[in-house]
Motif scaffolding. Structure first.
Motif, PDB file in Angstrom:
ATOM      1  N   VAL A 161      -3.113 -11.974  -6.812  1.00 25.74           N
ATOM      2  CA  VAL A 161      -3.782 -11.643  -5.547  1.00 25.74           C
ATOM      3  C   VAL A 161      -3.924 -10.125  -5.467  1.00 25.74           C
ATOM      4  O   VAL A 161      -3.015  -9.385  -5.850  1.00 25.74           O
ATOM      5  N   ARG A 162      -5.050  -9.659  -4.952  1.00 25.63           N
ATOM      6  CA  ARG A 162      -5.355  -8.220  -5.021  1.00 25.63           C
ATOM      7  C   ARG A 162      -5.664  -7.597  -3.663  1.00 25.63           C
ATOM      8  O   ARG A 162      -6.353  -6.578  -3.606  1.00 25.63           O
ATOM      9  N   ASP A 163      -5.133  -8.160  -2.584  1.00 32.36           N
ATOM     10  CA  ASP A 163      -5.311  -7.481  -1.304  1.00 32.36           C
ATOM     11  C   ASP A 163      -4.391  -6.257  -1.268  1.00 32.36           C
ATOM     12  O   ASP A 163      -3.448  -6.157  -2.056  1.00 32.36           O
ATOM     13  N   PRO A 164      -4.645  -5.289  -0.393  1.00 30.87           N
ATOM     14  CA  PRO A 164      -3.847  -4.059  -0.387  1.00 30.87           C
ATOM     15  C   PRO A 164      -2.355  -4.329  -0.198  1.00 30.87           C
ATOM     16  O   PRO A 164      -1.964  -5.159   0.631  1.00 30.87           O
ATOM     17  N   HIS A 201      -4.641  -1.374  -6.056  1.00 30.64           N
ATOM     18  CA  HIS A 201      -4.558  -1.877  -4.680  1.00 30.64           C
ATOM     19  C   HIS A 201      -3.176  -1.690  -4.068  1.00 30.64           C
ATOM     20  O   HIS A 201      -2.887  -2.257  -3.017  1.00 30.64           O
ATOM     21  N   ALA A 202      -2.322  -0.898  -4.722  1.00 28.70           N
ATOM     22  CA  ALA A 202      -0.973  -0.661  -4.213  1.00 28.70           C
ATOM     23  C   ALA A 202      -0.728   0.826  -4.021  1.00 28.70           C
ATOM     24  O   ALA A 202      -1.182   1.647  -4.822  1.00 28.70           O
ATOM     25  N   ALA A 203       0.027   1.162  -2.976  1.00 28.42           N
ATOM     26  CA  ALA A 203       0.376   2.560  -2.754  1.00 28.42           C
ATOM     27  C   ALA A 203       1.378   3.049  -3.787  1.00 28.42           C
ATOM     28  O   ALA A 203       1.332   4.199  -4.216  1.00 28.42           O
ATOM     29  N   HIS A 204       2.283   2.160  -4.216  1.00 36.15           N
ATOM     30  CA  HIS A 204       3.314   2.554  -5.175  1.00 36.15           C
ATOM     31  C   HIS A 204       3.656   1.355  -6.051  1.00 36.15           C
ATOM     32  O   HIS A 204       3.755   0.224  -5.566  1.00 36.15           O
TER      33      HIS A 204
END
Length: 517
Positions: free
Chosen positions: A166-169, A190-193
């Motif tokens: 899954v690639r939601d933020p 799609h990730a902050a970290h």
């Protein structure tokens, strides 16, 4: 040029920036490589046959041809040719990064690659992506069996997981067992970290180069060494992805254990540990997705075994078995993967026997392969337990399919039939209908609803359900469609609702019908 080179690549920020610029300027991309090789050599290379690619690049001084010969095929190239292909980095810079080693110091003296460095292109739930990925050279390039601490490049399993995620933020993503770092690359979009872990120090060195070439520093992708969840104990993530070392390998002397595929546990214990334990590092609502093998033992179905792990986890679960092999097929697959073939008769028979004995000792009749999606319920109560077998072709990427299925489950679990009847449903754009009639008949005896995307499901529909789905265009509520069908068929509305609405729930869960936005 220095001939000394480490066992793994190193990251020198300035040299990596030069290398990135060189690879970009050379147009070292999947598309360019395939154009250079042509369809025959490209197809042969995908099958593990190098000779057509060697012939296609042997007399070509194009930078891409030089890079393919050096870093994909493992062929020696002249120092001067490598310098022309990588003018900013140079041969000496490539050696300092641990990419090549030299046979001499002259311009025509050959250099050989110490790593596999190739372009990678993929499509995941966020769209198309291109990077370069560093890993150990494979058997095709070295002509030798793999070392046990071999760092694998991008394989079919890596791509499958990347496409299924899954690639939601997300705020924090854990890439457990990062290997060469490819899942971390996808997660970084799609990730902050991202925290990328691996038991293998060599793997982390390759992952550092892979992510550095993508312009990602430790502030975006943090590397940690350790086994399974140990490096992140006490922390929480809203997404965990893992292509773990799930191969079921005999734990007996004489059978090599490869770090990239063998987790050091007997049977499928490693997968069981992950399924039952990953909830400890998930935030409420957090999702974990992994690839896995599991044993199917005599007298037990695959979903019974995996289902017991799911029950112990306390998590929502959607497990899809994509394939099964018998013990002989499984042994052959992984013995070949390690570089032993039937031509090595004695070694082949010894390893084959060890595999068969090991699986027989636990009454294993089949070995399953699949995709495991787990979620920590936001309210602490697991309500999704879906274990299914889908062995046919699927439409990648599956990440959006999993995301939509999880979201649909959350809505459906709170909807009464009266609530559902008040919604305006729409048929998914990829759904088609097939009707089969006997010769001379007016009405079909079989109606099939086929899903073109996702898992490509086929649902056999009765007359009322087929008509209901055909009328779901978002204009009428489900209840209004049921009422119209009842009048048309001259049957009570309650009977049509009892026939259609439960099936409509299933179609929503499977993505053939959509809820209003």
């Amino acid at each position: 040029m220095s001939t000394a080179s480490p066992d793994v690549p190193v990251v020198d920020p300035a040299l990596v920036a030069d290398l990135r610029a060189d690879l970009d300027a050379a147009a070292y991309t999947v598309e360019r490589v395939e154009d250079l090789l042509g369809p025959v050599a490209s197809a042969a290379l995908h099958r593990g046959e190098a000779l057509p690619a060697e012939r296609a690049t042997r007399t070509d001084d194009d930078p891409v041809a030089v890079l393919v010969r050096c870093f994909v095929l493992g062929e020696p190239v002249a120092t001067s040719a490598l310098v022309r292909a990588l003018p900013r980095t140079g041969a000496d810079g490539a050696a300092r990064l641990g990419l090549v080693e030299a046979a001499g110091s002259g311009g025509e003296d050959p250099v050989r690659a110490r790593v596999d460095l190739r372009p990678y292109a993929a499509v995941d739930g966020t769209g198309e992506a291109t990077w370069w990925v560093a890993s150990d050279l494979g058997e095709l390039a070295t002509g030798r069996a793999l070392r046990t601490d071999h760092v694998l490049g991008v394989g079919g399993a890596s791509v499958t997981l990347a496409q299924a995620t899954v690639r939601d933020p997300r705020a924090r993503v854990l890439d457990l067992g990062t290997g060469c770092g490819v899942q971390a690359l996808h997660a970084s979009r799609h990730a902050a970290h991202v925290v990328a872990t691996d038991l293998s120090a060599r793997a982390l060195a390759f992952a550092r180069l892979t992510t550095a070439l993508a312009g990602l520093g430790e502030d975006r992708v943090e590397m940690r060494q350790g086994s399974l969840l140990a490096p992140v104990a006490g922390e929480r993530f809203d997404l965990v992805v893992s292509n773990p070392p799930f191969v079921i390998t005999p734990r007996v002397p004489g059978v090599p254990a490869y770090e990239y595929r063998d987790g050091g546990r007997a049977g499928d214990d490693l997968v069981r540990e992950l399924v039952t334990g990953v909830g400890d590092v998930l935030d409420p609502g957090g999702v974990a997705q992994m690839l896995a093998n599991w044993e199917v033992r005599r007298g037990e179905s695959w979903d019974e075994r995996v289902g017991s792990w799911v029950d112990a986890s306390g998590l929502d679960a959607w497990v899809v078995q994509r394939d099964e092999q018998d013990p002989a097929e499984y042994a052959e697959t992984w013995i070949r993967d390690g570089g032993t073939t039937p031509a090595d008769r004695d070694a082949w028979r010894t390893l084959y026997g060890a595999w068969l004995d090991d699986l027989a000792s636990r009454d294993v009749e089949r070995i399953g392969f699949g995709i495991v999606t787990l979620r920590r319920p936001a309210d602490g109560v697991a309500t999704l337990r879906r274990l299914e077998e889908r062995t046919g072709p699927v439409q990648q990427p599956l990440g959006p399919t999993f995301a939509a299925g999880l979201a649909a489950h959350d809505v459906l679990r709170t909807l009464t039939d009266a609530d559902l009847a008040g919604l305006r449903l729409t048929v998914a754009a990829d759904v088609t209908e097939e009707r089969y009639l006997e010769p001379g008949a007016v009405d079909p005896n079989v109606v099939l609803l086929r899903q073109g995307g996702g898992f490509g499901r086929t649902v056999r529909a009765g007359t009322a359900l087929a008509a209901f789905v055909g009328a779901c265009d978002g204009e009428l509520t489900a209840g209004q469609v049921v009422g119209a069908l009842a009048a048309l068929l001259d049957v009570p509305v309650a009977d049509v609702a009892a026939d259609v609405l439960p099936s409509a729930r299933g179609l929503v869960a499977d993505g053939l019908l959509h809820l209003p936005a």
